[in-house]
Write a protein that holds these residues in place. Structure first.
Motif, PDB file in Angstrom:
ATOM      1  N   ALA A 126      -8.439 -27.989  31.271  1.00  0.00           N
ATOM      2  CA  ALA A 126      -9.074 -26.762  30.788  1.00  0.00           C
ATOM      3  C   ALA A 126     -10.595 -26.899  30.776  1.00  0.00           C
ATOM      4  N   GLY A 127     -11.094 -28.086  30.424  1.00  0.00           N
ATOM      5  CA  GLY A 127     -12.540 -28.303  30.430  1.00  0.00           C
ATOM      6  C   GLY A 127     -13.132 -28.158  31.813  1.00  0.00           C
ATOM      7  N   ASN A 140     -16.498 -18.602  30.467  1.00  0.00           N
ATOM      8  CA  ASN A 140     -15.058 -18.364  30.415  1.00  0.00           C
ATOM      9  C   ASN A 140     -14.505 -18.880  29.089  1.00  0.00           C
ATOM     10  N   ILE A 141     -14.320 -17.979  28.144  1.00  0.00           N
ATOM     11  CA  ILE A 141     -13.693 -18.354  26.884  1.00  0.00           C
ATOM     12  C   ILE A 141     -12.297 -17.758  26.784  1.00  0.00           C
ATOM     13  N   GLY A 142     -11.721 -17.475  27.943  1.00  0.00           N
ATOM     14  CA  GLY A 142     -10.365 -16.933  27.989  1.00  0.00           C
ATOM     15  C   GLY A 142      -9.321 -17.994  28.274  1.00  0.00           C
ATOM     16  N   GLY A 143      -9.622 -19.243  27.899  1.00  0.00           N
ATOM     17  CA  GLY A 143      -8.683 -20.312  28.179  1.00  0.00           C
ATOM     18  C   GLY A 143      -7.334 -20.110  27.517  1.00  0.00           C
ATOM     19  N   ARG A 144      -7.320 -19.540  26.332  1.00  0.00           N
ATOM     20  CA  ARG A 144      -6.050 -19.349  25.633  1.00  0.00           C
ATOM     21  C   ARG A 144      -5.140 -18.404  26.407  1.00  0.00           C
ATOM     22  N   LEU A 205      -8.553 -10.213  26.842  1.00  0.00           N
ATOM     23  CA  LEU A 205      -7.381 -10.674  27.578  1.00  0.00           C
ATOM     24  C   LEU A 205      -6.665 -11.800  26.848  1.00  0.00           C
ATOM     25  N   ASN A 206      -7.363 -12.525  25.995  1.00  0.00           N
ATOM     26  CA  ASN A 206      -6.682 -13.502  25.149  1.00  0.00           C
ATOM     27  C   ASN A 206      -5.666 -12.818  24.246  1.00  0.00           C
ATOM     28  N   TYR A 207      -6.086 -11.721  23.635  1.00  0.00           N
ATOM     29  CA  TYR A 207      -5.171 -10.968  22.771  1.00  0.00           C
ATOM     30  C   TYR A 207      -4.030 -10.365  23.577  1.00  0.00           C
ATOM     31  N   VAL A 208      -4.337  -9.826  24.728  1.00  0.00           N
ATOM     32  CA  VAL A 208      -3.297  -9.225  25.567  1.00  0.00           C
ATOM     33  C   VAL A 208      -2.248 -10.278  25.935  1.00  0.00           C
ATOM     34  N   ALA A 209      -2.713 -11.447  26.364  1.00  0.00           N
ATOM     35  CA  ALA A 209      -1.780 -12.504  26.756  1.00  0.00           C
ATOM     36  C   ALA A 209      -0.952 -12.979  25.573  1.00  0.00           C
ATOM     37  N   GLY A 333      -4.847 -24.471  20.604  1.00  0.00           N
ATOM     38  CA  GLY A 333      -6.305 -24.477  20.471  1.00  0.00           C
ATOM     39  C   GLY A 333      -7.031 -25.158  21.606  1.00  0.00           C
ATOM     40  N   ILE A 334      -6.303 -25.565  22.652  1.00  0.00           N
ATOM     41  CA  ILE A 334      -6.927 -26.287  23.766  1.00  0.00           C
ATOM     42  C   ILE A 334      -7.911 -25.389  24.507  1.00  0.00           C
ATOM     43  N   GLY A 335      -7.591 -24.100  24.610  1.00  0.00           N
ATOM     44  CA  GLY A 335      -8.478 -23.190  25.326  1.00  0.00           C
ATOM     45  C   GLY A 335      -9.876 -23.133  24.744  1.00  0.00           C
ATOM     46  N   PHE A 336      -9.979 -23.278  23.424  1.00  0.00           N
ATOM     47  CA  PHE A 336     -11.291 -23.261  22.787  1.00  0.00           C
ATOM     48  C   PHE A 336     -11.904 -24.665  22.724  1.00  0.00           C
ATOM     49  N   ASP A 337     -11.062 -25.680  22.552  1.00  0.00           N
ATOM     50  CA  ASP A 337     -11.586 -27.050  22.582  1.00  0.00           C
ATOM     51  C   ASP A 337     -12.176 -27.376  23.943  1.00  0.00           C
ATOM     52  N   ALA A 338     -11.665 -26.721  24.993  1.00  0.00           N
ATOM     53  CA  ALA A 338     -12.175 -26.966  26.340  1.00  0.00           C
ATOM     54  C   ALA A 338     -13.649 -26.590  26.464  1.00  0.00           C
ATOM     55  N   ILE A 339     -14.085 -25.605  25.688  1.00  0.00           N
ATOM     56  CA  ILE A 339     -15.497 -25.225  25.714  1.00  0.00           C
ATOM     57  C   ILE A 339     -16.353 -26.386  25.216  1.00  0.00           C
TER      58      ILE A 339
END
Length: 429
Positions: A126-127, A140-144, A205-209, A333-339
């Motif tokens: 993800a990083g 890109n903060i849409g990792g989740r 799109l995070n919420y949509v997904a 929480g990996i999508g945000f930790d990737a930032i």
């Protein structure tokens, strides 16, 4: 008969002595290159965060609090208690993430390192995706969302289809990565066509997904038959990553795929024509457009690749970690930790790889630190947050460690005089 003579250039200043470096000195120049670079800021940011974490560990320790009551009469007790709490906590962190010296043999002692690599695998993938977006000027903060879509599509292939071993795994992997790529490419397409900012679209799109996958797990094709729990069925054995070191360890094929992804990202950004266009757009999109680069197309391509790399993290969770079924919290929480990983790695593929392993060590060792020393797991989260804080403020790190500012003139160095004389030709006949 004529002869052409050439006079040597006129030198200004004192002549250089043999064996002596020119001012300000080669050693000092190397020192400045190291201390003004980005890598040293990342290293010092980690050290500062660990130092602040040590202070928090000492303040929250019960023995330190008891000894501090009579600090002025016996200050040594407080210092010893603080040292024991900090050294014990960080020793437990090391033994829970690198090597456990209390185990009887090497095979069992090295298991914490394999846990670190297992935790680091999705963080690195993800990083890399987030870092690729950074290099093109996209946040890109849409990792989740990208992880959830990849997990949903790849997970459905893993438990719903009957395919031969090997082929089943490859198909599930490709479908998952493609799902993340399409979800990320949608962001690039919206930015290219409408100018919609990627931060807004990725958040939405995070919420949509999330709600889409939650619905599919509850009432859709991801629901486990006969179960009321919003969880998918278990992946079939033919679609599960094989273990790298045997069933005793959790490390699986996903780590090898992440190494390949790191090499691919490095080659893409450093050696390919597409990577050159990515970097040009990231540095200055207006100049890149003038140079004939299709900026809108680069945005779409970059988000496709970024989403695909993040999707690799999502499918890694389904095929390697949560093989017994997944829910809407599969991203962990990996999508945000990737930032954070991308920032610590300075958006460089191998820097992201190292940062991912560091954060994997925090995750693996944090539980050991809590179990062995009673240190709250929130301390690890605070340390991670402080790393981001210090990386986001390089002047603060330079001020604390008294590092020179990039571009600053060397103290005491004289500005060299420009040489205005040039070799002349004297023609004698």
């Amino acid at each position: 008969m004529s002869e052409t003579l050439q006079t040597p250039p006129v030198s200004s200043g004192k002549p250089a002595q043999p064996g002596q470096p020119d001012q300000p000195g080669r050693v000092y120049q190397i020192f400045r290159e190291i201390t003004t670079g980005n890598a040293i800021i990342s290293v010092l940011a980690v050290l500062l965060a660990l130092l602040v974490g040590a202070i928090l560990i000492a303040f929250t320790n019960e023995d330190v609090q008891k000894a501090s009551v009579y600090f002025f009469s016996r200050p040594g007790d407080t210092v010893v208690a603080a040292w024991n709490s900090v050294s014990g906590a960080y020793s437990a962190l090391f033994q829970g993430s690198v090597y456990n010296f209390r185990k009887p043999d090497f095979a069992s002692g090295i298991k914490p390192l394999t846990e670190t690599l297992t935790f680091a695998t999705p963080l690195i993938a993800a990083g890399l995706g987030v870092a690729l977006g950074f290099r093109v000027g996209l946040f890109n903060i849409g990792g989740r969302g990208q992880m959830l879509i990849a997990a949903a599509l790849g997970g459905w292939v893993a438990f719903a289809l009957d395919l031969p071993a090997g082929i089943h795994l490859v198909v599930a992997l490709v479908v998952g990565v493609a799902g993340g790529a399409l979800w990320g490419g949608l962001v690039g397409l919206l930015k290219a066509r409408t100018g919609a900012h990627e931060v807004i679209t990725t958040i939405m799109l995070n919420y949509v997904a999330y709600y889409l996958v939650s619905y599919l797990l509850r009432d859709g094709f991801l629901k486990t038959p006969g179960s009321n729990n919003p969880q998918s069925p278990a992946s079939k054995p033919t679609a599960v990553f094989p273990d790298l070191l045997g069933p005793t360890y959790n490390l699986h094929l996903g780590f090898i795929l992440v190494i390949i992804a790191t090499i691919f990202t490095w080659w893409l950004l450093s050696r390919s024509n597409l990577g050159f266009q990515f970097r040009a757009v990231g540095l200055n999109p207006h100049a890149a457009r003038v140079a004939g680069i299709s900026v809108d197309r680069m945005y779409v391509y970059a988000m496709l690749l970024s989403g695909g790399l993040v999707g690799l993290a999502g499918i890694n969770q389904v095929l390697g970690t949560s093989t017994s079924g997944f829910d809407a919290g599969i991203d962990s929480g990996i999508g945000f930790d990737a930032i954070t990983v991308a920032l610590l790695g300075r958006s460089r593929p191998w820097g992201v790889f190292a940062a991912g392993i560091l954060f994997g060590a925090f995750k693996a060792g944090g539980f050991s630190m809590q179990a062995a020393e009673g240190v709250p797991i929130d301390i690890v989260l605070i340390v991670q947050s402080l790393i981001v804080l210090f990386i986001a403020a390089p002047p603060l790190v330079r001020a604390i460690f008294r590092l020179p500012t990039p571009g600053q003139k060397t103290p005491g160095a004289k500005t060299p005089r420009k040489r205005t004389t040039t070799p002349t030709e004297v023609v004698a006949s």
